[in-house]
Structure formats: structure tokens, C-alpha cells
Design a protein around this motif. Structure first.
Motif, PDB file in Angstrom:
ATOM      1  N   ILE A   1       2.971   1.899  -3.634  1.00  0.00           N
ATOM      2  CA  ILE A   1       2.303   2.192  -4.905  1.00  0.00           C
ATOM      3  C   ILE A   1       2.304   3.698  -5.139  1.00  0.00           C
TER       4      ILE A   1
ATOM      5  N   PRO B   1      -5.360   8.484   0.290  1.00  0.00           N
ATOM      6  CA  PRO B   1      -4.602   7.235   0.290  1.00  0.00           C
ATOM      7  C   PRO B   1      -3.276   7.448   1.007  1.00  0.00           C
TER       8      PRO B   1
ATOM      9  N   ASN C   1       0.826  -1.207   0.000  1.00  0.00           N
ATOM     10  CA  ASN C   1       0.000   0.000   0.000  1.00  0.00           C
ATOM     11  C   ASN C   1       0.861   1.259   0.000  1.00  0.00           C
TER      12      ASN C   1
ATOM     13  N   ARG D   1       0.565   6.106  -6.677  1.00  0.00           N
ATOM     14  CA  ARG D   1      -0.749   6.316  -7.293  1.00  0.00           C
ATOM     15  C   ARG D   1      -0.760   7.513  -8.231  1.00  0.00           C
ATOM     16  N   GLN D   2      -0.065   8.582  -7.849  1.00  0.00           N
ATOM     17  CA  GLN D   2      -0.047   9.766  -8.709  1.00  0.00           C
ATOM     18  C   GLN D   2       0.644   9.462 -10.026  1.00  0.00           C
TER      19      GLN D   2
ATOM     20  N   LEU E   1      -6.759  11.381  -6.736  1.00  0.00           N
ATOM     21  CA  LEU E   1      -6.495  10.381  -5.707  1.00  0.00           C
ATOM     22  C   LEU E   1      -7.607  10.339  -4.673  1.00  0.00           C
TER      23      LEU E   1
END
Length: 138
Positions: free
Chosen positions: A77, A109, A74, A79-80, A93
Motif C-alpha cells: 500500500i 507504517p 501491508n 500510503r503517501q 503517515l
């Protein structure tokens, strides 16, 4: 998407983020289309991790059954980068499964932090081997 750009369809709804760059470029190039992006939230993409071994819910997976491994994943990662590089910058996000409407929860997140992810694994006994692969209890 191509049919819409070519005038074969009047409306396309629920466009995937990966198609937005093509639509926006076509609009800029003079295609007879208008792209409207709503400020309202759309869909959430999730990564689902199977915690069981071979589909047996009573037997934890030897690696993914470990909460620390899932927490480290988690944190690891970016994400952006997924939004920027895979979805062509289209998206935002969220850390929530329920992102809009009744019952929605605004939640960020976890921050992308590979060093924190590595520390989680270290603290849980996942030792980094000379080959770069982590191992725990053999």
C-alpha cells in the motif's frame, strides 16, 4: 462545506481531508472564510481485513486468512500516494492505532515496497502464474 463557503455557517469542525483543497481554494479566491489547520493529530484511516470465511470466525478466509498475504498487502500500500492523490496532500503517515493523547504510540507504517511484498508471497508459497495471478495449493 458549500454552506460554510457561502457564509451560511459560521464554523465547520472536523473537516475531511478530501474537502480541504476546496476550502483552501475558496479562501484564496476571497471567500469570507478562514481555514485553520491544527498541528494536533486528527483521525486515522484504517484498512480492516476480514480474516474469516463468510463471516465464520472459526474458518479462516482462504486467502486473507494467510498472515503472509496480509503482510504483503501491508507492504504494497502506497500510503503517501493516498495522502497526496486522494486527500490532496492533507495528512501525515502513522503506523499506530492510538495516535494522540494518553497511551499514544509513535510508530511508522511499513515502507511502500512492492518488491518486498512480492518476496513475502513467494516465500509463503504464493506462486505467480502466467496470467499475473498468484496461486497457492491450487
Amino acid at each position: 462545506i458549500n454552506g460554510f463557503i457561502n457564509g451560511e455557517y459560521d464554523t465547520v469542525a472536523y473537516v475531511f481531508a478530501g474537502d480541504m483543497a476546496q476550502l483552501l481554494q475558496a479562501e484564496a479566491d476571497g471567500a469570507p472564510i478562514t481555514v485553520v489547520q491544527s498541528d494536533q493529530l486528527g483521525f486515522v484511516e484504517w484498512l480492516w481485513i476480514n480474516h474469516s470465511d463468510q463471516g465464520d470466525v472459526d474458518t479462516p478466509h482462504p486467502v486473507l486468512g494467510d498472515l503472509a498475504v496480509r503482510q504483503a498487502i501491508n507492504q504494497a500500500i502506497d500510503r503517501q500516494a493516498i495522502i497526496d492523490d486522494v486527500l490532496n496532500g492533507v495528512g501525515s503517515l502513522t503506523g499506530s492505532f492510538v495516535y494522540a493523547g494518553t497511551g499514544s504510540v509513535e510508530s511508522q507504517p511499513p515502507a511502500f515496497d512492492p518488491e518486498a511484498a512480492a518476496q513475502i508471497l513467494e516465500d509463503a508459497g504464493w506462486e505467480l502464474g502466467a496470467d499475473g495471478v498468484r496461486e497457492k495449493d491450487g
